[in-house]
Design a protein around this motif. Structure first.
Motif, PDB file in Angstrom:
ATOM      1  N   ASP A  41       0.830  -1.214   0.000  1.00 20.65           N
ATOM      2  CA  ASP A  41       0.000   0.000   0.000  1.00 20.65           C
ATOM      3  C   ASP A  41       0.863   1.263   0.000  1.00 20.65           C
ATOM      4  OD1 ASP A  41       0.951  -0.245   2.521  1.00 20.65           O
ATOM      5  OD2 ASP A  41      -0.998  -0.388   3.519  1.00 20.65           O
ATOM      6  N   TYR A  42       2.183   1.091  -0.076  1.00 15.88           N
ATOM      7  CA  TYR A  42       3.042   2.289  -0.152  1.00 15.88           C
ATOM      8  C   TYR A  42       2.969   2.912  -1.541  1.00 15.88           C
ATOM      9  CZ  TYR A  42       6.686  -0.262  -2.690  1.00 15.88           C
ATOM     10  OH  TYR A  42       7.370  -0.959  -3.638  1.00 15.88           O
ATOM     11  N   ILE A  43       2.433   2.139  -2.503  1.00 23.44           N
ATOM     12  CA  ILE A  43       2.108   2.728  -3.810  1.00 23.44           C
ATOM     13  C   ILE A  43       0.581   2.863  -3.798  1.00 23.44           C
ATOM     14  CG2 ILE A  43       2.154   2.394  -6.320  1.00 23.44           C
ATOM     15  CD1 ILE A  43       4.612   0.532  -5.879  1.00 23.44           C
ATOM     16  N   GLN A  65       5.583  -4.902 -11.314  1.00 24.46           N
ATOM     17  CA  GLN A  65       6.570  -4.278 -10.418  1.00 24.46           C
ATOM     18  C   GLN A  65       7.984  -4.823 -10.652  1.00 24.46           C
ATOM     19  OE1 GLN A  65       6.167  -1.505  -8.544  1.00 24.46           O
ATOM     20  NE2 GLN A  65       4.197  -1.332  -9.578  1.00 24.46           N
ATOM     21  N   SER A  66       8.632  -5.364  -9.619  1.00 18.27           N
ATOM     22  CA  SER A  66      10.064  -5.684  -9.777  1.00 18.27           C
ATOM     23  C   SER A  66      10.365  -6.811 -10.744  1.00 18.27           C
ATOM     24  CB  SER A  66      10.680  -6.025  -8.429  1.00 18.27           C
ATOM     25  OG  SER A  66      11.032  -4.836  -7.784  1.00 18.27           O
ATOM     26  N   ILE A  67       9.345  -7.545 -11.178  1.00 17.65           N
ATOM     27  CA  ILE A  67       9.616  -8.588 -12.177  1.00 17.65           C
ATOM     28  C   ILE A  67      10.149  -7.927 -13.452  1.00 17.65           C
ATOM     29  CG2 ILE A  67       8.561 -10.426 -13.575  1.00 17.65           C
ATOM     30  CD1 ILE A  67       6.549 -10.808 -11.213  1.00 17.65           C
ATOM     31  N   THR A  68       9.779  -6.669 -13.637  1.00 15.31           N
ATOM     32  CA  THR A  68      10.233  -5.920 -14.815  1.00 15.31           C
ATOM     33  C   THR A  68      11.760  -5.814 -14.862  1.00 15.31           C
ATOM     34  OG1 THR A  68       9.373  -4.077 -16.127  1.00 15.31           O
ATOM     35  CG2 THR A  68      10.387  -3.478 -14.031  1.00 15.31           C
ATOM     36  N   LYS A  69      12.401  -5.945 -13.679  1.00 13.34           N
ATOM     37  CA  LYS A  69      13.865  -5.791 -13.628  1.00 13.34           C
ATOM     38  C   LYS A  69      14.567  -6.887 -14.429  1.00 13.34           C
ATOM     39  CE  LYS A  69      13.494  -3.504  -9.129  1.00 13.34           C
ATOM     40  NZ  LYS A  69      13.489  -3.683  -7.672  1.00 13.34           N
ATOM     41  N   VAL A  70      13.909  -8.034 -14.583  1.00 17.39           N
ATOM     42  CA  VAL A  70      14.503  -9.106 -15.390  1.00 17.39           C
ATOM     43  C   VAL A  70      14.523  -8.675 -16.868  1.00 17.39           C
ATOM     44  CG1 VAL A  70      14.291 -11.523 -16.103  1.00 17.39           C
ATOM     45  CG2 VAL A  70      13.716 -10.844 -13.752  1.00 17.39           C
ATOM     46  N   ALA A  94      16.537  -4.944   2.417  1.00 16.57           N
ATOM     47  CA  ALA A  94      15.250  -4.732   1.749  1.00 16.57           C
ATOM     48  C   ALA A  94      15.451  -4.178   0.336  1.00 16.57           C
ATOM     49  CB  ALA A  94      14.405  -3.762   2.562  1.00 16.57           C
ATOM     50  N   PHE A  95      14.408  -4.359  -0.499  1.00 16.08           N
ATOM     51  CA  PHE A  95      14.526  -3.946  -1.906  1.00 16.08           C
ATOM     52  C   PHE A  95      14.819  -2.466  -2.073  1.00 16.08           C
ATOM     53  CE2 PHE A  95      10.287  -2.029  -2.287  1.00 16.08           C
ATOM     54  CZ  PHE A  95       9.582  -2.651  -1.252  1.00 16.08           C
ATOM     55  N   ASN A  96      14.366  -1.657  -1.083  1.00 16.14           N
ATOM     56  CA  ASN A  96      14.527  -0.200  -1.238  1.00 16.14           C
ATOM     57  C   ASN A  96      15.518   0.371  -0.229  1.00 16.14           C
ATOM     58  OD1 ASN A  96      13.053  -0.598   1.018  1.00 16.14           O
ATOM     59  ND2 ASN A  96      11.202   0.438   0.295  1.00 16.14           N
ATOM     60  N   ILE A 100      17.893  -5.184  -6.790  1.00 12.49           N
ATOM     61  CA  ILE A 100      17.394  -4.258  -5.767  1.00 12.49           C
ATOM     62  C   ILE A 100      17.071  -2.942  -6.481  1.00 12.49           C
ATOM     63  CG2 ILE A 100      18.464  -5.259  -3.702  1.00 12.49           C
ATOM     64  CD1 ILE A 100      20.771  -3.231  -4.126  1.00 12.49           C
ATOM     65  N   ASN A 101      16.298  -2.099  -5.833  1.00  8.13           N
ATOM     66  CA  ASN A 101      15.867  -0.885  -6.532  1.00  8.13           C
ATOM     67  C   ASN A 101      17.049  -0.056  -7.039  1.00  8.13           C
ATOM     68  OD1 ASN A 101      13.372  -1.778  -5.888  1.00  8.13           O
ATOM     69  ND2 ASN A 101      12.724   0.039  -4.771  1.00  8.13           N
ATOM     70  N   ALA A 102      18.082   0.090  -6.206  1.00  8.06           N
ATOM     71  CA  ALA A 102      19.226   0.919  -6.621  1.00  8.06           C
ATOM     72  C   ALA A 102      19.834   0.373  -7.907  1.00  8.06           C
ATOM     73  CB  ALA A 102      20.267   0.949  -5.503  1.00  8.06           C
ATOM     74  N   PHE A 105      10.904   6.806 -15.717  1.00  5.43           N
ATOM     75  CA  PHE A 105      10.995   5.621 -16.585  1.00  5.43           C
ATOM     76  C   PHE A 105      11.064   4.348 -15.740  1.00  5.43           C
ATOM     77  CE2 PHE A 105      13.514   2.994 -19.828  1.00  5.43           C
ATOM     78  CZ  PHE A 105      12.368   2.548 -20.446  1.00  5.43           C
ATOM     79  N   TYR A 106      11.751   4.411 -14.608  1.00  5.75           N
ATOM     80  CA  TYR A 106      11.790   3.255 -13.697  1.00  5.75           C
ATOM     81  C   TYR A 106      10.368   2.901 -13.231  1.00  5.75           C
ATOM     82  CZ  TYR A 106      12.369   0.691  -9.321  1.00  5.75           C
ATOM     83  OH  TYR A 106      12.243  -0.224  -8.311  1.00  5.75           O
ATOM     84  N   PHE A 107       9.610   3.924 -12.791  1.00 10.00           N
ATOM     85  CA  PHE A 107       8.248   3.643 -12.309  1.00 10.00           C
ATOM     86  C   PHE A 107       7.356   3.127 -13.445  1.00 10.00           C
ATOM     87  CE2 PHE A 107       9.265   7.048  -8.975  1.00 10.00           C
ATOM     88  CZ  PHE A 107       9.628   6.095  -8.029  1.00 10.00           C
ATOM     89  N   PHE A 133      14.934 -12.232  -4.671  1.00  5.92           N
ATOM     90  CA  PHE A 133      13.896 -12.085  -3.639  1.00  5.92           C
ATOM     91  C   PHE A 133      14.372 -11.217  -2.472  1.00  5.92           C
ATOM     92  CE2 PHE A 133      12.930 -15.576  -6.279  1.00  5.92           C
ATOM     93  CZ  PHE A 133      11.548 -15.559  -6.413  1.00  5.92           C
ATOM     94  N   TYR A 134      15.214 -10.232  -2.810  1.00 12.52           N
ATOM     95  CA  TYR A 134      15.694  -9.278  -1.794  1.00 12.52           C
ATOM     96  C   TYR A 134      16.311 -10.005  -0.610  1.00 12.52           C
ATOM     97  CZ  TYR A 134      11.883  -7.187  -4.423  1.00 12.52           C
ATOM     98  OH  TYR A 134      11.044  -6.821  -5.408  1.00 12.52           O
ATOM     99  N   ASP A 135      15.839  -9.650   0.594  1.00 12.75           N
ATOM    100  CA  ASP A 135      16.406 -10.264   1.795  1.00 12.75           C
ATOM    101  C   ASP A 135      15.746 -11.613   2.103  1.00 12.75           C
ATOM    102  OD1 ASP A 135      14.253  -8.549   2.106  1.00 12.75           O
ATOM    103  OD2 ASP A 135      14.739  -8.010   4.163  1.00 12.75           O
ATOM    104  N   SER A 146      10.471 -11.844  -7.903  1.00 11.68           N
ATOM    105  CA  SER A 146       9.177 -11.437  -7.342  1.00 11.68           C
ATOM    106  C   SER A 146       8.953  -9.940  -7.574  1.00 11.68           C
ATOM    107  CB  SER A 146       9.185 -11.699  -5.835  1.00 11.68           C
ATOM    108  OG  SER A 146      10.187 -10.897  -5.231  1.00 11.68           O
ATOM    109  N   GLY A 147       7.718  -9.504  -7.329  1.00 15.65           N
ATOM    110  CA  GLY A 147       7.398  -8.082  -7.389  1.00 15.65           C
ATOM    111  C   GLY A 147       6.366  -7.756  -6.328  1.00 15.65           C
ATOM    112  N   VAL A 148       6.311  -6.494  -5.899  1.00 15.07           N
ATOM    113  CA  VAL A 148       5.373  -6.141  -4.831  1.00 15.07           C
ATOM    114  C   VAL A 148       3.914  -6.093  -5.302  1.00 15.07           C
ATOM    115  CG1 VAL A 148       7.063  -4.952  -3.373  1.00 15.07           C
ATOM    116  CG2 VAL A 148       5.740  -3.645  -5.055  1.00 15.07           C
TER     117      VAL A 148
HETATM  118  N1  GLU Z   1       8.209  -0.143  -7.942  1.00 16.30           N
HETATM  119  C1  GLU Z   1       8.581  -0.821  -6.729  1.00 16.30           C
HETATM  120  C2  GLU Z   1       9.548   0.039  -5.952  1.00 16.30           C
HETATM  121  O1  GLU Z   1      10.421   0.588  -6.564  1.00 16.30           O
HETATM  122  C3  GLU Z   1       9.166  -2.146  -7.058  1.00 16.30           C
HETATM  123  C4  GLU Z   1       9.515  -2.952  -5.844  1.00 16.30           C
HETATM  124  C5  GLU Z   1       9.196  -4.399  -5.956  1.00 16.30           C
HETATM  125  O2  GLU Z   1       8.360  -4.841  -6.724  1.00 16.30           O
HETATM  126  O3  GLU Z   1       9.801  -5.153  -5.206  1.00 16.30           O
HETATM  127  O4  GLU Z   1       9.450   0.189  -4.764  1.00 16.30           O
END
Ligand code: GLU
Length: 303
Positions: free
Chosen positions: A25-27, A62-67, A93-95, A112-114, A187-189, A238-240, A255-257
């Motif tokens: 819910d942070y988005i 969401q983060s699946i797009t990173k692939v 954590a991812f962020n 990770i997001n960075a 563009f990231y979002f 899967f981050y942490d 995974s993605g949020v």
């Molecule tokens: N858009 C999300 C963020 O940057 C992606 C995070 C995720 O899916 O893990 O916070």
């Protein structure tokens, strides 16, 4: 293997988990998603498709797009990428901003997001028309022309994306990104806002099973590059919780949020699962459980 029956059995077993966790819910736009949804789809390299429940409902990948972003950047830049991003699991954590400060603006890994923000910066530099070229690539992978960005989700994330903005500023300070911070973030979002179904995601990941030469909308990857992408999914997808996922499931994945997870059984199949309720590490509760049961029932994992 009777995957249809296996998926049905899995669902019966994971029903006790159906109210556990909550959707991201942070988005703000994602807070509106009905959390009580579940879909799954397994596609084999020979083209057999096993859809289950809401396998055709699109959700925010969401983060699946990173692939997809990593595939494009590796195709464009090859090993040069690793001068700007690492390939070690982060355990944070991812962020998280913590390591980025200590490690002077070089993100631990591209998932990770960075790290993904650095991928985004590279795409903005390398592509003539990044918005179009990225979505064309994703459409080619999944074979569906109607897959698209969801601008409401992207804008909503931009409005509340304070942590990602902090990460982008830190990267800019250290000279890891070249483009304007606002352009990179938007563009990231947008890439994160792409909506796909489990069926489309399973299909889009078949090329990453490494079964045949990778050539999509003009971008090539060698089988060695794909092997390495799988290694990064295994260690950093899967981050942490990457170690836990590896322990429970034993497949590379991401995974993605939005509640989606895609996993790959190299040379055999890709499987996507979606359920919006997340655990405290941002991964789908029912998704992880379903994949754990899948590899336990089939005894198909890379280990
Ligand atoms: N858009 C999300 C963020 O940057 C992606 C995070 C995720 O899916 O893990 O916070």
């Amino acid at each position: 293997m009777d995957y249809k029956k296996i998926l049905e059995d899995i669902y019966l077993e994971i029903r006790p988990y159906e109210k556990m966790g909550k959707q991201a819910d942070y988005i703000p736009a994602l807070a509106k998603v009905n959390p009580d949804q579940f879909g799954m789809c397994l596609e084999s390299v020979s083209g057999e498709v096993y859809p289950f429940m809401q396998s055709d409902t699109r959700f925010s990948i969401q983060s699946i797009t990173k692939v997809f972003a990593l595939a494009l950047v590796l195709s464009l830049k090859g090993e040069d990428l690793w001068k700007r991003v690492g390939k070690e699991p982060s355990g944070t954590a991812f962020n998280s901003l913590v390591q980025l400060e200590v490690e002077r603006g070089i993100p631990r890994n591209p998932f990770i997001n960075a790290g993904a923000i650095v991928l985004t910066d590279i795409l903005l530099t390398e592509l003539k028309d990044p918005d179009n070229e990225f979505i064309t690539f994703v459409r080619a992978l999944c074979g569906s022309d109607s897959v698209n960005y969801n601008m409401e989700v992207a804008v909503s994330e931009r409005e509340k994306g304070y942590l990602n903005a902090a990460i982008a500023n830190m990267l800019k300070y250290h000279g890891t990104i070249e483009n304007d911070i606002e352009d990179v973030l938007m563009f990231y979002f947008k890439m994160c806002s792409v909506e796909m179904s489990c069926r489309e995601l399973a299909k889009a990941f078949i090329p990453f099973t490494n079964i045949s030469p990778f050539y999509y909308s003009g971008y090539k990857l060698t089988s060695s590059q794909i092997k390495r992408m799988n290694a990064i999914m295994q260690t950093c997808g899967f981050y942490d919780e990457a170690g836990e996922f590896s322990y429970l499931v034993g497949l590379p994945g991401k995974s993605g949020v939005g509640g989606g997870i895609v996993a790959i059984y190299p040379m055999r199949y890709a499987v996507a699962v979606w359920s919006p309720r997340l655990n405290s590490r941002g991964n789908s509760v029912m998704g992880i459980k379903a994949l754990e049961l899948l590899t336990t029932a089939t005894q198909e994992s890379i280990f």
